[in-house]
Design a protein around this motif. Structure first.
Motif, short mmCIF file in Angstrom:
data_model
loop_
_atom_site.label_atom_id
_atom_site.label_comp_id
_atom_site.label_asym_id
_atom_site.label_seq_id
_atom_site.Cartn_x
_atom_site.Cartn_y
_atom_site.Cartn_z
N SER A 60 0.82 -1.20 0.00
CA SER A 60 0.00 0.00 0.00
C SER A 60 0.86 1.26 0.00
N PHE A 61 1.89 1.26 0.85
CA PHE A 61 2.76 2.43 0.95
C PHE A 61 3.52 2.69 -0.35
N LEU A 62 4.09 1.62 -0.93
CA LEU A 62 4.86 1.78 -2.17
C LEU A 62 3.95 2.12 -3.34
N ASP A 63 2.73 1.57 -3.30
CA ASP A 63 1.76 1.89 -4.34
C ASP A 63 1.44 3.38 -4.33
N GLN A 64 1.24 3.92 -3.15
CA GLN A 64 0.97 5.35 -3.02
C GLN A 64 2.16 6.20 -3.44
N SER A 65 3.36 5.63 -3.39
CA SER A 65 4.58 6.35 -3.78
C SER A 65 4.92 6.14 -5.26
N SER A 66 3.96 5.60 -6.00
CA SER A 66 4.08 5.42 -7.46
C SER A 66 5.04 4.32 -7.87
N PHE A 67 5.21 3.30 -7.04
CA PHE A 67 5.98 2.12 -7.41
C PHE A 67 5.02 1.01 -7.80
N GLU A 68 5.44 0.18 -8.76
CA GLU A 68 4.69 -1.03 -9.08
C GLU A 68 5.20 -2.12 -8.15
N VAL A 69 4.28 -2.80 -7.49
CA VAL A 69 4.67 -3.76 -6.45
C VAL A 69 4.28 -5.17 -6.86
N TRP A 70 5.28 -6.07 -6.77
CA TRP A 70 5.01 -7.49 -6.89
C TRP A 70 5.21 -8.10 -5.50
N ALA A 71 4.45 -9.15 -5.17
CA ALA A 71 4.55 -9.74 -3.85
C ALA A 71 4.74 -11.25 -3.94
N ALA A 72 5.53 -11.78 -3.00
CA ALA A 72 5.72 -13.23 -2.89
C ALA A 72 5.81 -13.57 -1.41
N ARG A 73 5.17 -14.66 -0.99
CA ARG A 73 5.11 -15.00 0.44
C ARG A 73 6.14 -16.03 0.86
N SER A 74 7.09 -16.36 -0.05
CA SER A 74 8.17 -17.28 0.32
C SER A 74 9.33 -17.10 -0.63
N GLY A 75 10.49 -17.59 -0.20
CA GLY A 75 11.66 -17.52 -1.07
C GLY A 75 11.48 -18.33 -2.33
N LYS B 83 12.82 -3.94 11.08
CA LYS B 83 11.41 -3.92 11.49
C LYS B 83 11.32 -3.42 12.93
N PRO B 84 10.24 -2.69 13.29
CA PRO B 84 9.13 -2.22 12.46
C PRO B 84 9.58 -1.12 11.50
N PHE B 85 8.88 -1.02 10.36
CA PHE B 85 9.30 -0.12 9.29
C PHE B 85 8.99 1.34 9.60
N GLN B 86 9.87 2.20 9.17
CA GLN B 86 9.61 3.63 9.07
C GLN B 86 9.44 3.95 7.59
N HIS B 87 8.24 4.34 7.20
CA HIS B 87 7.94 4.49 5.78
C HIS B 87 8.92 5.41 5.06
N GLU B 88 9.24 6.53 5.68
CA GLU B 88 10.15 7.48 5.04
C GLU B 88 11.53 6.86 4.82
N GLU B 89 12.00 6.08 5.81
CA GLU B 89 13.31 5.44 5.69
C GLU B 89 13.30 4.42 4.55
#
Length: 431
Positions: A36-51, A122-128
């Motif tokens: 959600s955060f990266l989407d709002q920052s105009s990045f295209e996001v792909w996700a994977a739940r394991s290596g 973790k926990p993430f700081q969005h700006e960082e």
């Protein structure tokens, strides 16, 4: 989970994507927050739940610009995933940023040693997160630009060196040909008169012998002492030998002029066999017997070739580079071996030519040591050489490749087995 936002953004007039980020985390909440955060920052996001799923995703044609990789995951963890990524040449240059609650120095060092470029705790700081992603994407873009510019500079440098070498060699051979041509033409031209004058003098002597068969005793003694008949016969043979020698020198001058071809602008019709013979003439001394090795055998199997449209001076440079390499390979193979051992299996260079369809094919092969498998992918790279220091510059094959492929739209390939030699194949279009 996977977020695909390209079509949606375009339809809502969002700014274009700033890059593709692959987020790998087994925690759905973390994936949701980052996506959600990266989407709002105009990045295209792909996700994977394991290596495992991340590695499978990277087998597709499209690749991400950066990977955010969780360390602690079931199955293969982040460290092992990163290790496999960096062992794959196709994806190893994608920057990896680890995400972890582990703050120990040892864990960070391990990740960086495996090839990661950064850590996010973790926990993430969005700006960082955003700043670190932006910085590493900029670094990657700059690195790609630098690599491309470096390759461009290397190619330009190689072309400049090639141009200078061709020009310098052309000027040297043309200069030698010019300096030799004038005196040899003078000698060749006067030999005809010498032969005519000697013939007249000999005819006159025979005429004297015919009409004065009994000369004074002093003349008889001189004739007997000088063996006049032998002198007259041998003089004619000497003149014939001189004519053969001047013809050979004239032929050499012609070969040198053919090799240089430095005055010609643009592509011209050329006889490749003449170019080969000119090159072999210049390198002839390296085929001959010396104190370190017996004669290198030269096998020529020339087919019927039409004249081809080319830069003749450049093609002669290709012949020079490939044949020189063949001689060097044979000399290197037999270095420190005795003459008797070498004589049982002497060095051989084989040159074959043929015309097939609308192209001519030339093969230059030697029975040197061949190319190791590790060197095969680098053989045409500029400045790469397997020769000892001071023996080669690593430009010969690179220059030959550029001349054949870039300047003549042909092909330069090779076949080699370690220990059995190498064969280079030149394919050139006739027009």
């Amino acid at each position: 989970m996977k977020t695909t936002i390209g079509d949606q953004k375009n339809s809502l007039n969002y700014p274009p994507s700033r890059g593709i980020v692959l987020v790998v985390d087994d925690n759905p909440a973390n994936l949701q927050v980052l996506s959600s955060f990266l989407d709002q920052s105009s990045f295209e996001v792909w996700a994977a739940r394991s290596g495992e799923k991340a590695l499978q995703r990277l087998e597709n044609d499209d690749l991400p610009d950066l990977i955010l990789l969780d360390v602690m995951m079931p199955g293969i963890d982040g460290f092992e995933t990163c290790k496999q990524l960096k062992s794959n040449p196709r994806v190893q240059d994608i920057p990896v940023i680890f995400m972890t609650a582990l703050s120990g120095t040892a864990d960070k060092i391990k990740g960086l040693q495996l090839g990661a470029v950064d850590y996010i705790t973790k926990p993430f700081q969005h700006e960082e997160v955003l700043v670190r992603i932006e910085n590493h994407l900029k670094l990657r873009k700059l690195t790609k630009t630098l690599i491309a510019k470096n390759a461009e500079l290397e190619q330009t440098q190689t072309q400049l060196i090639q141009t200078e070498k061709v020009a310098a060699l052309g000027q040297i051979t043309a200069g030698i040909a010019h300096e030799v041509n004038n005196p040899i033409n003078f000698i060749a031209g006067n030999l005809n008169f010498v032969e005519q004058y000697v013939h007249e003098v000999v005819s006159l002597l025979y005429l004297y012998q015919k009409h004065l068969p009994d000369p004074p005793e002093e003349i008889k003694t001189a004739i007997k002492k000088s063996d006049l008949n032998f002198l007259l016969n041998d003089l004619s043979k000497i003149i014939q030998s001189m004519q053969v020698g001047t013809d050979r020198v004239t032929e050499i001058v012609s070969y040198l002029n053919n090799f240089s071809r430095h005055r010609e602008a643009g592509k011209k019709l050329a006889n490749l066999h003449e170019g080969l013979e000119s090159t072999l003439l210049i390198l002839g001394h390296r085929f001959k017997y010396n104190a370190h090795q017996p004669t290198i055998q030269l096998v020529k199997e020339y087919g019927s070739l039409p004249l081809i449209e080319c830069f003749a001076g450049e093609i002669n440079q290709v012949f020079m580079n490939l044949i020189c390499n063949a001689i060097d390979a044979i000399e290197e193979k037999y270095k420190n071996k005795d003459i008797e051992t070498i004589s049982q299996n002497p060095g051989v260079i084989k040159i074959q030519t043929e015309a097939i369809g609308e192209q001519v094919i030339l093969r230059i092969a030697d029975n040197g040591s061949g190319i190791n498998n590790a060197d095969k992918t680098k053989i045409f790279d500029a400045f790469y050489t397997t020769k000892s220091v001071g023996k080669g510059t690593g430009l010969g094959l690179s220059i030959a490749y550029q001349i054949v492929v870039n300047n003549h739209h042909g092909k330069l390939t090779y076949h080699s087995k370690p220990g059995e030699g190498i064969e280079f194949i030149i394919e050139l279009p006739i027009r």
